[in-house]
Design a protein around this motif. Structure first.
Motif, PDB file in Angstrom:
ATOM      1  N   TYR A  19     -39.810  15.970 -26.169  1.00  0.00           N
ATOM      2  CA  TYR A  19     -38.698  15.916 -25.938  1.00  0.00           C
ATOM      3  C   TYR A  19     -37.991  15.235 -27.467  1.00  0.00           C
ATOM      4  O   TYR A  19     -38.795  14.720 -28.375  1.00  0.00           O
ATOM      5  N   PRO A  20     -36.576  14.813 -27.175  1.00  0.00           N
ATOM      6  CA  PRO A  20     -36.112  14.268 -28.341  1.00  0.00           C
ATOM      7  C   PRO A  20     -36.744  12.752 -28.719  1.00  0.00           C
ATOM      8  O   PRO A  20     -36.798  11.951 -27.631  1.00  0.00           O
ATOM      9  N   GLY A  21     -37.273  12.443 -29.814  1.00  0.00           N
ATOM     10  CA  GLY A  21     -37.907  11.024 -30.059  1.00  0.00           C
ATOM     11  C   GLY A  21     -39.287  11.007 -29.683  1.00  0.00           C
ATOM     12  O   GLY A  21     -39.768   9.697 -29.909  1.00  0.00           O
ATOM     13  N   CYS A  22     -39.722  12.099 -29.231  1.00  0.00           N
ATOM     14  CA  CYS A  22     -41.502  11.893 -29.067  1.00  0.00           C
ATOM     15  C   CYS A  22     -42.171  11.668 -30.245  1.00  0.00           C
ATOM     16  O   CYS A  22     -41.591  12.200 -31.598  1.00  0.00           O
ATOM     17  N   LEU A  23     -43.221  11.203 -30.322  1.00  0.00           N
ATOM     18  CA  LEU A  23     -44.198  10.934 -31.445  1.00  0.00           C
ATOM     19  C   LEU A  23     -44.769  12.244 -31.955  1.00  0.00           C
ATOM     20  O   LEU A  23     -45.380  12.887 -30.749  1.00  0.00           O
ATOM     21  N   GLN A  85     -47.624  29.142 -12.886  1.00  0.00           N
ATOM     22  CA  GLN A  85     -48.948  28.788 -13.273  1.00  0.00           C
ATOM     23  C   GLN A  85     -49.114  27.286 -13.066  1.00  0.00           C
ATOM     24  O   GLN A  85     -48.579  26.784 -13.838  1.00  0.00           O
ATOM     25  N   GLU A  86     -49.455  26.769 -12.140  1.00  0.00           N
ATOM     26  CA  GLU A  86     -49.393  25.081 -12.039  1.00  0.00           C
ATOM     27  C   GLU A  86     -50.435  24.630 -13.072  1.00  0.00           C
ATOM     28  O   GLU A  86     -51.405  25.082 -13.335  1.00  0.00           O
ATOM     29  N   LEU A  87     -49.810  23.484 -13.635  1.00  0.00           N
ATOM     30  CA  LEU A  87     -50.478  22.605 -14.355  1.00  0.00           C
ATOM     31  C   LEU A  87     -51.427  21.801 -13.855  1.00  0.00           C
ATOM     32  O   LEU A  87     -51.486  21.251 -12.667  1.00  0.00           O
ATOM     33  N   ASP A  88     -52.696  21.677 -14.641  1.00  0.00           N
ATOM     34  CA  ASP A  88     -53.615  20.915 -14.045  1.00  0.00           C
ATOM     35  C   ASP A  88     -53.322  19.565 -14.708  1.00  0.00           C
ATOM     36  O   ASP A  88     -53.925  18.592 -13.952  1.00  0.00           O
ATOM     37  N   ALA A  89     -52.763  19.306 -15.872  1.00  0.00           N
ATOM     38  CA  ALA A  89     -52.323  17.911 -16.148  1.00  0.00           C
ATOM     39  C   ALA A  89     -50.842  18.077 -17.121  1.00  0.00           C
ATOM     40  O   ALA A  89     -50.858  19.102 -17.782  1.00  0.00           O
ATOM     41  N   LEU A  90     -50.160  17.130 -17.001  1.00  0.00           N
ATOM     42  CA  LEU A  90     -48.918  17.076 -17.883  1.00  0.00           C
ATOM     43  C   LEU A  90     -49.289  15.573 -18.802  1.00  0.00           C
ATOM     44  O   LEU A  90     -49.295  14.504 -18.321  1.00  0.00           O
ATOM     45  N   MET A  91     -49.358  15.970 -19.955  1.00  0.00           N
ATOM     46  CA  MET A  91     -49.437  14.980 -21.101  1.00  0.00           C
ATOM     47  C   MET A  91     -47.974  14.295 -21.745  1.00  0.00           C
ATOM     48  O   MET A  91     -47.184  15.487 -21.857  1.00  0.00           O
ATOM     49  N   VAL A  92     -47.750  13.125 -21.668  1.00  0.00           N
ATOM     50  CA  VAL A  92     -46.378  12.740 -22.180  1.00  0.00           C
ATOM     51  C   VAL A  92     -46.681  11.809 -23.560  1.00  0.00           C
ATOM     52  O   VAL A  92     -47.174  10.834 -23.329  1.00  0.00           O
ATOM     53  N   PRO A  93     -46.134  12.385 -24.720  1.00  0.00           N
ATOM     54  CA  PRO A  93     -46.602  11.519 -25.883  1.00  0.00           C
ATOM     55  C   PRO A  93     -45.563  10.393 -25.752  1.00  0.00           C
ATOM     56  O   PRO A  93     -44.669  10.113 -25.278  1.00  0.00           O
ATOM     57  N   GLY A  94     -45.794   9.319 -26.649  1.00  0.00           N
ATOM     58  CA  GLY A  94     -45.124   8.303 -26.748  1.00  0.00           C
ATOM     59  C   GLY A  94     -43.837   8.401 -27.552  1.00  0.00           C
ATOM     60  O   GLY A  94     -43.566   9.348 -28.108  1.00  0.00           O
ATOM     61  N   VAL A  95     -42.926   7.378 -27.407  1.00  0.00           N
ATOM     62  CA  VAL A  95     -41.585   7.441 -27.753  1.00  0.00           C
ATOM     63  C   VAL A  95     -41.643   6.600 -29.234  1.00  0.00           C
ATOM     64  O   VAL A  95     -42.005   5.628 -29.297  1.00  0.00           O
ATOM     65  N   ASP A  96     -41.132   7.567 -29.950  1.00  0.00           N
ATOM     66  CA  ASP A  96     -40.970   7.062 -31.562  1.00  0.00           C
ATOM     67  C   ASP A  96     -39.892   6.142 -31.589  1.00  0.00           C
ATOM     68  O   ASP A  96     -38.755   6.523 -31.583  1.00  0.00           O
ATOM     69  N   GLN A 102     -33.943  -0.135 -29.635  1.00  0.00           N
ATOM     70  CA  GLN A 102     -34.239   1.460 -29.710  1.00  0.00           C
ATOM     71  C   GLN A 102     -35.106   1.911 -28.859  1.00  0.00           C
ATOM     72  O   GLN A 102     -34.580   3.174 -28.550  1.00  0.00           O
ATOM     73  N   LEU A 103     -35.988   1.502 -28.360  1.00  0.00           N
ATOM     74  CA  LEU A 103     -36.730   2.028 -27.448  1.00  0.00           C
ATOM     75  C   LEU A 103     -35.830   2.014 -26.151  1.00  0.00           C
ATOM     76  O   LEU A 103     -35.786   2.980 -25.521  1.00  0.00           O
ATOM     77  N   ASP A 104     -35.372   0.977 -25.570  1.00  0.00           N
ATOM     78  CA  ASP A 104     -34.489   1.040 -24.582  1.00  0.00           C
ATOM     79  C   ASP A 104     -33.231   2.377 -24.835  1.00  0.00           C
ATOM     80  O   ASP A 104     -32.938   2.865 -23.835  1.00  0.00           O
ATOM     81  N   ASP A 105     -32.706   2.342 -25.936  1.00  0.00           N
ATOM     82  CA  ASP A 105     -31.670   3.257 -26.196  1.00  0.00           C
ATOM     83  C   ASP A 105     -32.235   4.701 -25.906  1.00  0.00           C
ATOM     84  O   ASP A 105     -31.750   5.549 -25.462  1.00  0.00           O
ATOM     85  N   LEU A 106     -33.441   4.955 -26.468  1.00  0.00           N
ATOM     86  CA  LEU A 106     -34.098   6.291 -26.433  1.00  0.00           C
ATOM     87  C   LEU A 106     -34.565   6.439 -25.015  1.00  0.00           C
ATOM     88  O   LEU A 106     -34.055   7.764 -24.445  1.00  0.00           O
ATOM     89  N   LEU A 107     -35.045   5.469 -24.204  1.00  0.00           N
ATOM     90  CA  LEU A 107     -35.402   5.982 -22.995  1.00  0.00           C
ATOM     91  C   LEU A 107     -34.011   6.104 -22.094  1.00  0.00           C
ATOM     92  O   LEU A 107     -34.234   6.993 -21.131  1.00  0.00           O
ATOM     93  N   ASN A 108     -33.001   5.558 -22.509  1.00  0.00           N
ATOM     94  CA  ASN A 108     -31.760   5.988 -21.591  1.00  0.00           C
ATOM     95  C   ASN A 108     -31.283   7.265 -21.926  1.00  0.00           C
ATOM     96  O   ASN A 108     -30.636   7.714 -20.736  1.00  0.00           O
ATOM     97  N   GLY A 109     -31.673   8.016 -22.998  1.00  0.00           N
ATOM     98  CA  GLY A 109     -31.418   9.221 -23.032  1.00  0.00           C
ATOM     99  C   GLY A 109     -32.284  10.114 -22.682  1.00  0.00           C
ATOM    100  O   GLY A 109     -32.273  11.514 -22.817  1.00  0.00           O
ATOM    101  N   LEU A 110     -33.397   9.914 -21.978  1.00  0.00           N
ATOM    102  CA  LEU A 110     -34.521  10.786 -21.387  1.00  0.00           C
ATOM    103  C   LEU A 110     -34.434  10.959 -19.914  1.00  0.00           C
ATOM    104  O   LEU A 110     -35.360  11.097 -19.486  1.00  0.00           O
TER     105      LEU A 110
END
Length: 342
Positions: A19-23, A85-96, A102-110
């Protein structure tokens, strides 16, 4: 750790959300971990059922070429994937991000990613967040009343914004039902190894960690904590108290002295510390003294006796116990791991 294999075809499907801004490293390196695990699984002794991990990038924004800081990821539409095909797990990388704003701003856009998490959790499948992405998960409300962790330097920010979550900031990986979270930017490696062990067993997890030259048994962030750079320490009274205390870590002080310097009553001082730090001033000073000891262990050859004295204690044994309580390792082990090589 017992095998948790649930798929009929022996393939464990792991979606990695881009996603936009992920590590970027959080989106890429897990694939390497699973590739190594697949190779090792293929050469296991005859008679043991091989497990194969299929990891791929997914997006909450359709089948797109997702660009993240100059890297391009060919991502699959996760909603289509969830129906085919069902996923067995979904991994979500951190927000850069660089700071809390800036973290608040990025989270607001997700918003699409947050909505995806809410939809995905209805399937009762593993959702894996790492570092700052636990904040995105917390925004869904699905973590309220549940245990979680995040990067240690975001713990104050997290507690302030998500007080209903039972944060265990010293833990490296925390599992509460189908929700798994981790702390630290590179903890996605630990999370990937956790998934290997969860689905394929402890032996393969340990073998994979050895190939990666990773400590497979680390379970705490405490040795890495540096209070001086933690974001959003809280009320101005706390910052004023911290500055005063840092100049007197090797001295005796009283609560009355500290309250007087901060221009508040002792009762108000205690309340401010509890609200902002979830600690009493006495326990906070223990943390500061341990931080000073860490710095001296890292950068000097001073004896433990000298370091103990410079941190305001007389008895080495007593201070060593306090140090281990906060750092999860002894002073000797800490110096061995983090001390400069002279």
């Amino acid at each position: 750790m017992t095998m948790k294999l649930t798929t009929k075809d022996g393939i464990i499907r792991i979606g990695i959300l881009v996603y936009p801004g992920c590590l970027r490293s959080g989106a890429v390196l897990p694939l390497d971990v699973f590739t190594i695990a697949n190779t090792l699984a293929g050469i296991r002794p005859a008679g043991s059922k091989p497990v194969q991990f299929e990891a791929f990038w997914v997006s909450a924004r359709g089948d797109i070429m997702q660009e993240v800081s100059g890297l391009h990821f060919q991502a699959r539409d996760i909603y289509t994937q969830m129906h085919t095909q069902e996923l067995d797990a979904l991994m979500v990388p951190g927000v850069d991000h660089k700071d809390n704003q800036q973290l608040d701003d990025l989270l607001n856009g997700l918003a699409p990613e947050q909505a995806l998490m809410e939809s995905y959790l209805q399937q009762d499948r593993l959702l894996i967040s790492s570092c700052s992405s636990t904040s995105l998960l917390a925004r869904t409300g699905k973590l309220d009343g549940r245990r979680a962790t995040t990067s240690w330097w975001l713990s104050a920010y997290f507690r302030k914004n998500f007080p209903q979550v039972l944060l265990e900031a010293d833990e490296l990986i925390v599992q509460d039902g189908k929700l798994v979270s981790s702390g630290g930017v590179t903890s996605y490696i630990d999370l990937s190894l956790w998934l290997v062990g969860h689905f394929a067993g402890e032996e393969l997890r340990q073998m994979t960690a050895k190939i990666l030259v990773v400590d497979a048994n680390r379970n705490s962030q405490a040795p890495y904590v540096a209070k001086a750079i933690m974001q959003d320490q809280g009320h101005a009274v706390i910052e004023r108290a911290r500055r005063w205390l840092n100049k007197r870590l090797d001295q005796h002080w009283t609560m009355a002295d500290l309250a007087s310097y901060c221009n508040v009553s002792q009762r108000t001082l205690l309340r401010r510390f509890q609200e902002s730090m979830k600690l009493s001033p006495t326990h906070y000073v223990q943390q500061l003294r341990v931080e000073r000891a860490k710095a001296l262990l890292e950068t000097t050859r001073l004896s433990l006796e000298d370091i103990t004295a410079r941190c305001g204690y007389e008895d080495v044994s007593s201070f060593s116990k306090i140090f281990k309580q906060w750092a999860q390792v002894t002073p000797k082990d800490y110096r061995r791991r983090f001390g400069l090589r002279f």
